[in-house]
Write an enzyme that holds these catalytic residues in place. Sequence first.
Site, PDB file in Angstrom:
ATOM      1  N   ARG A 198       0.844  -1.198   0.000  1.00  0.00           N
ATOM      2  CA  ARG A 198       0.000   0.000   0.000  1.00  0.00           C
ATOM      3  C   ARG A 198       0.883   1.253   0.000  1.00  0.00           C
ATOM      4  O   ARG A 198       1.433   1.631   1.022  1.00  0.00           O
ATOM      5  CB  ARG A 198      -0.942   0.015   1.212  1.00  0.00           C
ATOM      6  N   ASP A 202      -4.252   3.998  14.083  1.00  0.00           N
ATOM      7  CA  ASP A 202      -3.345   4.466  13.051  1.00  0.00           C
ATOM      8  C   ASP A 202      -3.786   5.850  12.633  1.00  0.00           C
ATOM      9  O   ASP A 202      -4.621   6.480  13.290  1.00  0.00           O
ATOM     10  CB  ASP A 202      -3.272   3.478  11.878  1.00  0.00           C
TER      11      ASP A 202
END
Length: 534
Positions: free
Chosen positions: A162, A446
């Site tokens: 990613r 996150d």
Amino acid sequence: MSISVSKPYEVEGTDLIITDEALQFIAELHAKFAGTRDELLQNRRTAQAQAAKAAAMDFPAETAEVRSGDWTVAEQPPSLADRRVEVTGPPAPAKMAINALNSGAKVWLACLEDALSPSWRNLIDAQKNLYEASRGTLEFTSPEGKEYKLRDDITLPVMVIRPRGWHLPEKHIEINGEPAIGSLVDFGLHFFHNAKVLSEKGIGPFYYLAKLEHYLEARLWNEIFSFAEEKLGIPHGTVRATVLIETIPAAFQMDEILYELRDHASGLNAGRWDYLFSLIKYFRASGEQFVLPDRAQVGMTQPFMRAYTELLVKTCHRREAFAMGGMAAFIPNRREPEVTAKAIEKVREDKSREANDGYDGSWVAHPDLVDLCAEEFTKVLGENPNQISRKRDDVNVTAADLLNVAAAEGEVTEAGVRTNLYVAVYYTAIWLSGNGAVAIHNLMEDAATAEISRSQVWQWIHNGIITADTGAQITTGLVDKLLGEEVERLKTDINDDDAFSKYFEPAAAIIRDLVLDTEHYEDFLTQPAYKILH
């Protein structure tokens, strides 16, 4: 076109990764695609302003034929046929990468985005670890002498990388005197070094695409993939991409995004936390009908979230693409058995719901949860690798369904304000220290969850929300007071004066600016934070 690299400190692996040939490839990507990226980012700002003013959004009229057409994406490669459990995490440090690869998951989402703080050290270390993992040579010895190596008794997870979203710069690499585009650096370095190796093994290169807001952004990625394949002599269609549907405009363009990537498309993922952040961001000033309750109360069973997740399954399976479930934030804590038991039950419930809804697999944030996720999906899949054949023709989702935030159950509380401020400061401090993901109160936080936290507070102030538990109106004055108290609590909890002054005080200043500036809203908290990251 000139390209230069600034190295703030020496990092092992730099000479392996930052080669003249790799930099030339990155420069070519910028020469060909940077201009389009800049235009698309400007289009985002225009689209957001229009949606906020209208307090509405709809499926694009100009692409009605795409949505009604009978097309499908390209046939999936065998190595991606079974994705029932994907473990996520950053590819740096090496110990975490090895633990992910040894977890028994089908896929490892190697995250260079929300789970990785983009310091120079992490940039190089992550790419070095991906280089070695692609060749099966990744290993690590701890300072205490403990050795970590890749298992040879299992099939290792397929790596899906990613890169950073389109909006993020890479200040350590400059193109014509300007910071490079983070996504092109991440993709360019990984593809240049590993594409041939992975394609010869039939296990890549595969990518997750983050934070797309329009099908034209997917078209740009498709053009980049085609260019890169041709440049390195790899057959067209070798690259496969799974797109995270983690912005509210993307939820209205799922068909279009798959269509633009159809030669390279693998599937879509329900990126639930960024999706909530995007929904708040887009409609933050559009009225109380878009105000969400405390973050902890916004689960996947809320009507607007059910609409989003079910539409994703229906769209993917109609197009012969994978529908991937999202992250359950709960993580086990081996020191607290009761907490772990509750966390496991919540994760099991989440994965069972996704499997029964028709998803082909889902994410976990911790290796200890891999078997649990696999068990829940195997109950539904049996020996089948996926359930693309389940078309979900029973699902009928309207634009109003996707935007029905007003039907969400729950309350806004002062306790929720405090939790959001605590988490936003804590996470930002950890990010500044070089880590992109951290467990806070047994939840994996996150950048996405920190974004939700600070954005909710901004929205609550803007709308003058009254808290259900104390009856107080949420104002800049109240939030400033609560922030000071939560920062003091963090100081006590951290109990490390050096770390507090080095990371937590700057983090608190960033969050204070972000939530109290009612005249301006910063699109991403990582942008001001990146300016002081080394």
